[in-house]
Design a protein around this motif. Structure first.
Motif, PDB file in Angstrom:
ATOM      1  N   ASP A  11       0.834  -1.201   0.000  1.00  0.00           N
ATOM      2  CA  ASP A  11       0.000   0.000   0.000  1.00  0.00           C
ATOM      3  C   ASP A  11       0.871   1.255   0.000  1.00  0.00           C
ATOM      4  N   SER A  12       1.741   1.334  -0.998  1.00  0.00           N
ATOM      5  CA  SER A  12       2.633   2.477  -1.134  1.00  0.00           C
ATOM      6  C   SER A  12       3.213   2.471  -2.535  1.00  0.00           C
ATOM      7  N   ILE A  13       3.550   3.664  -3.051  1.00  0.00           N
ATOM      8  CA  ILE A  13       4.163   3.734  -4.379  1.00  0.00           C
ATOM      9  C   ILE A  13       5.659   3.476  -4.307  1.00  0.00           C
ATOM     10  N   TYR A  14       6.201   3.357  -3.107  1.00  0.00           N
ATOM     11  CA  TYR A  14       7.634   3.143  -2.943  1.00  0.00           C
ATOM     12  C   TYR A  14       7.915   1.674  -2.635  1.00  0.00           C
ATOM     13  N   VAL A  15       8.939   1.131  -3.292  1.00  0.00           N
ATOM     14  CA  VAL A  15       9.343  -0.258  -3.092  1.00  0.00           C
ATOM     15  C   VAL A  15      10.379  -0.304  -1.988  1.00  0.00           C
ATOM     16  N   ARG A  16       9.962  -0.714  -0.802  1.00  0.00           N
ATOM     17  CA  ARG A  16      10.882  -0.771   0.325  1.00  0.00           C
ATOM     18  C   ARG A  16      10.269  -1.628   1.426  1.00  0.00           C
ATOM     19  N   PHE A  17      11.144  -2.092   2.295  1.00  0.00           N
ATOM     20  CA  PHE A  17      10.735  -2.829   3.492  1.00  0.00           C
ATOM     21  C   PHE A  17      10.802  -1.888   4.681  1.00  0.00           C
ATOM     22  N   PRO A  18       9.927  -2.099   5.679  1.00  0.00           N
ATOM     23  CA  PRO A  18       8.792  -3.039   5.684  1.00  0.00           C
ATOM     24  C   PRO A  18       7.650  -2.531   4.809  1.00  0.00           C
ATOM     25  N   LEU A  19       6.796  -3.449   4.398  1.00  0.00           N
ATOM     26  CA  LEU A  19       5.648  -3.062   3.589  1.00  0.00           C
ATOM     27  C   LEU A  19       4.699  -2.194   4.407  1.00  0.00           C
ATOM     28  N   LYS A  20       4.159  -1.171   3.763  1.00  0.00           N
ATOM     29  CA  LYS A  20       3.276  -0.245   4.464  1.00  0.00           C
ATOM     30  C   LYS A  20       1.957  -0.894   4.832  1.00  0.00           C
ATOM     31  N   GLY A  21       1.452  -1.725   3.964  1.00  0.00           N
ATOM     32  CA  GLY A  21       0.182  -2.394   4.202  1.00  0.00           C
ATOM     33  C   GLY A  21      -0.193  -3.257   3.013  1.00  0.00           C
ATOM     34  N   PHE A  22      -1.323  -3.943   3.129  1.00  0.00           N
ATOM     35  CA  PHE A  22      -1.798  -4.829   2.061  1.00  0.00           C
ATOM     36  C   PHE A  22      -2.944  -4.154   1.331  1.00  0.00           C
ATOM     37  N   THR A  23      -2.894  -4.168  -0.008  1.00  0.00           N
ATOM     38  CA  THR A  23      -3.947  -3.565  -0.808  1.00  0.00           C
ATOM     39  C   THR A  23      -4.049  -4.246  -2.166  1.00  0.00           C
ATOM     40  N   LEU A  24      -5.246  -4.211  -2.716  1.00  0.00           N
ATOM     41  CA  LEU A  24      -5.496  -4.687  -4.080  1.00  0.00           C
ATOM     42  C   LEU A  24      -5.810  -3.523  -5.022  1.00  0.00           C
ATOM     43  N   GLU A  25      -5.521  -2.313  -4.554  1.00  0.00           N
ATOM     44  CA  GLU A  25      -5.858  -1.110  -5.323  1.00  0.00           C
ATOM     45  C   GLU A  25      -5.172  -1.090  -6.679  1.00  0.00           C
ATOM     46  N   TRP A  26      -3.903  -1.509  -6.710  1.00  0.00           N
ATOM     47  CA  TRP A  26      -3.137  -1.429  -7.961  1.00  0.00           C
ATOM     48  C   TRP A  26      -3.685  -2.381  -9.007  1.00  0.00           C
ATOM     49  N   TYR A  27      -4.207  -3.526  -8.577  1.00  0.00           N
ATOM     50  CA  TYR A  27      -4.823  -4.454  -9.522  1.00  0.00           C
ATOM     51  C   TYR A  27      -6.146  -3.895 -10.036  1.00  0.00           C
TER      52      TYR A  27
END
Length: 268
Positions: free
Chosen positions: A39-55
């Motif tokens: 749930d973020s436009i940035y690729v990094r750890f830790p993940l901000k959250g889980f989302t299906l928005e991009w799909y």
């Protein structure tokens, strides 16, 4: 050795090498679907959250579907033509004694070892000299060069393991060569044909280098993805799209290999 039989022991170094090879090859790829749910436009750890928005955003983008349709059209045409040429080449190589047979096979397989960028530049220069505008037709030509060796590689084992006595029996019963091929030969090599169609379609669908040099105003899906990488806000949707492509590509390749192996097992 026990009771006159040899006990085959596992090759531990080879097994370790295989595991390391698979890890190095596939673990980086697995990060693509992982970050596509972030749930973020940035690729990094830790993940901000889980989302299906991009799909969900993919369904609202018409350029994505246009590029997808372009790739599907090119892939279908390339798979059919390369498989037809592969059937002809494999049958000629395995059936007839021709001078320079090994040289012919080597020539057909050359695109497997020559970098694609060389073919891409060569075709671009050729199209430019001939005055041919870049379009999906030029992309199809480039993909055909890449896919033909794979079609021949898949179909050669089918024709090499073919029982010619079946054709001879058909000829003895009065059937001509054309109908013998369609009624006897083709059904027996059909698993290899299906495997070739699936494999070459997948390779064409994912091919980027040839499309990079030969694409005109209608981009294929890999070219669309490449163009979207310039915009950070589009990157999560690109990851989602790439994840779907990876999933479908793996299914098609595994299905093609399964059909090819099943066809070979049925002949043994």
């Amino acid at each position: 050795m026990s009771n006159g039989t040899y006990i085959k022991r596992p090759n531990r170094p080879l097994q370790i090498y295989a595991v390391i090879f698979l890890i190095v090859l596939y673990v980086p790829v697995l990060f693509i679907p992982l970050f596509s749910f972030n749930d973020s436009i940035y690729v990094r750890f830790p993940l901000k959250g889980f989302t299906l928005e991009w799909y969900g955003q993919l369904w609202l983008r018409e350029p994505v579907w246009n590029a997808l349709w372009n790739s599907v059209k090119v892939g279908i045409v390339v798979s059919i033509i390369s498989t037809l040429l592969g059937v002809v080449a494999a049958r000629a190589i395995t059936r007839y004694r021709m001078p320079g047979r090994n040289a012919i096979v080597t020539f057909i397989m050359m695109p497997l070892v020559i970098p694609g960028i060389i073919f891409g530049v060569a075709l671009l220069v050729l199209m430019s000299r001939l005055g041919v505008p870049l379009s999906l037709y030029t992309v199809t030509l480039g993909h055909l060069i890449v896919c033909l060796p794979f079609a021949v590689a898949v179909l050669l084992p089918r024709f090499e393991g073919f029982d010619r006595s079946m054709e001879e029996a058909s000829a003895d019963l009065g059937e001509n060569g054309w109908w013998t091929f369609w009624r006897v030969t083709f059904p027996m090599v059909l698993p290899g044909v299906v495997a070739s169609l699936l494999l070459t379609f997948t390779i064409s669908f994912d091919e980027f280098i040839m499309a990079f040099f030969l694409t005109g105003t209608d981009p294929t899906l890999p070219m669309y993805i490449w163009g979207q990488l310039r915009f950070p806000q589009e990157f999560p949707s690109v990851l989602a799209l790439s994840s779907l492509i990876l999933f479908v590509s793996f299914l098609l390749v595994f299905f093609a290999q399964w059909i090819g192996r099943r066809g070979l097992d049925s002949d043994s």
